[in-house]
Design an enzyme around this catalytic site. Structure first.
Site, PDB file in Angstrom:
ATOM      1  N   ARG A 105       0.841  -1.210   0.000  1.00  0.00           N
ATOM      2  CA  ARG A 105       0.000   0.000   0.000  1.00  0.00           C
ATOM      3  C   ARG A 105       0.863   1.241   0.000  1.00  0.00           C
ATOM      4  O   ARG A 105       1.779   1.356   0.797  1.00  0.00           O
ATOM      5  CB  ARG A 105      -0.862   0.041   1.266  1.00  0.00           C
ATOM      6  CG  ARG A 105      -2.087  -0.749   1.198  1.00  0.00           C
ATOM      7  CD  ARG A 105      -3.124  -0.383   2.208  1.00  0.00           C
ATOM      8  NE  ARG A 105      -2.719   0.217   3.462  1.00  0.00           N
ATOM      9  CZ  ARG A 105      -3.583   0.580   4.408  1.00  0.00           C
ATOM     10  NH1 ARG A 105      -4.883   0.419   4.198  1.00  0.00           N
ATOM     11  NH2 ARG A 105      -3.185   1.108   5.530  1.00  0.00           N
ATOM     12  N   THR A 109      -1.593   7.467  -0.647  1.00  0.00           N
ATOM     13  CA  THR A 109      -2.877   7.239  -1.333  1.00  0.00           C
ATOM     14  C   THR A 109      -3.614   6.004  -0.797  1.00  0.00           C
ATOM     15  O   THR A 109      -4.810   5.846  -1.049  1.00  0.00           O
ATOM     16  CB  THR A 109      -2.658   7.007  -2.835  1.00  0.00           C
ATOM     17  OG1 THR A 109      -1.887   5.787  -2.987  1.00  0.00           O
ATOM     18  CG2 THR A 109      -1.883   8.153  -3.477  1.00  0.00           C
ATOM     19  N   ASP A 201       0.071  -2.951  12.252  1.00  0.00           N
ATOM     20  CA  ASP A 201       0.575  -3.354  10.931  1.00  0.00           C
ATOM     21  C   ASP A 201       0.944  -4.833  10.978  1.00  0.00           C
ATOM     22  O   ASP A 201       1.923  -5.223  11.616  1.00  0.00           O
ATOM     23  CB  ASP A 201       1.792  -2.497  10.560  1.00  0.00           C
ATOM     24  CG  ASP A 201       2.234  -2.747   9.128  1.00  0.00           C
ATOM     25  OD1 ASP A 201       2.502  -3.922   8.784  1.00  0.00           O
ATOM     26  OD2 ASP A 201       2.297  -1.794   8.341  1.00  0.00           O
ATOM     27  N   ASP A 204       4.541  -5.878   9.745  1.00  0.00           N
ATOM     28  CA  ASP A 204       5.593  -5.497  10.702  1.00  0.00           C
ATOM     29  C   ASP A 204       5.568  -6.391  11.932  1.00  0.00           C
ATOM     30  O   ASP A 204       6.618  -6.757  12.470  1.00  0.00           O
ATOM     31  CB  ASP A 204       5.414  -4.034  11.131  1.00  0.00           C
ATOM     32  CG  ASP A 204       5.882  -3.071  10.042  1.00  0.00           C
ATOM     33  OD1 ASP A 204       6.611  -3.504   9.132  1.00  0.00           O
ATOM     34  OD2 ASP A 204       5.513  -1.884  10.114  1.00  0.00           O
TER      35      ASP A 204
END
Ligand code: PRP
Ligand code: URA
Length: 210
Positions: A105, A109, A201, A204
């Protein structure tokens, strides 16, 4: 709720997702939990796996028994975080083929950028399980299904651990023909397109980056 969307109700899945959310859960435990949840969810998602008859000899007599016709299954993780779900499913169906789709991603945006795609052959004949722990805006999952379809894939299921309502809507409207399996449906996205309450995340936390 769309008939093609399945939200998991099993207490073991709910308990393990709660442990995943905890910010104090470290990388090793997080990785194990993602793998275990994927395996438990696969019981639901693989209900329609094709069977074939095989002759087996028990200690008593010969008989014809149903066995998984393993060559038909392909699993496709969306890199990176989907990788964490692969071993849980392979532990149930070790003969499955594994494809990979690399999407990341854009931080501004939130749109997915493709950087890798390698899929098994004869995709049109296979049952395909697309894996990503997080369905946020739905952009990555919808783009991955587009890619699989452009390579001939037809029979597609998407499996995620946590979904946002926004992403579920985007994916099921873009691809009404696929089945979507979610561990949990969370509240909403925040201004950075992260799922709330979510788990942060996923990539991560699985790989110990950042
Ligand atoms: C995360 C996640 C999904 C995607 C979901 O990956 O694993 O692929 O975001 O967001 P979306 O529904 O809004 O598209 P990310 O792009 O952060 O890449 P990573 O797995 O390499 O960390
Ligand atoms: N990707 C993640 O890993 N987590 C989110 O909450 C949203 C996108």
């Amino acid at each position: 709720m769309n008939d093609n969307v399945m939200i998991m109700e099993h207490p073991l899945i709910k308990h393990k997702i709660s442990l995943l959310r905890d910010k104090n859960t470290g990388t090793g435990e997080f990785r194990s939990l993602v793998e275990e949840i994927a395996m438990l969810m696969a019981f639901e998602a693989l209900r329609s796996l094709p069977l074939e008859e095989a002759e087996i000899e028990t200690p008593i007599e010969k008989c014809t028994c149903p066995v998984i016709s393993g060559k038909k299954l392909a699993i496709v993780p969306i890199l990176r975080a989907g990788l964490g779900m692969v071993d849980g499913i392979l532990s149930l169906v070790p003969t499955a083929k594994v494809g990979h789709i690399g999407l990341c991603r854009d931080e501004e945006t939130h749109l997915p950028q493709e950087y890798y795609c390698k899929l098994p052959g004869m995709l049109e004949q296979r049952e395909i399980i697309l894996l990503d722990p997080m369905l946020a805006t739905g952009g990555s999952a919808a783009a991955a299904v587009d890619l699989i379809k452009s390579h001939g894939g037809k029979n597609i299921k998407f499996m995620c651990i946590i979904a946002a309502p926004e992403g579920l809507k985007v994916l099921s409207e873009a691809h009404p023909d696929i089945e979507i399996y979610c561990g949990n449906l969370d509240r909403c996205l925040n201004e950075n397109a992260y799922i709330c309450p979510g788990l942060g995340d996923a990539g991560d936390r699985i790989f110990g980056t950042k």
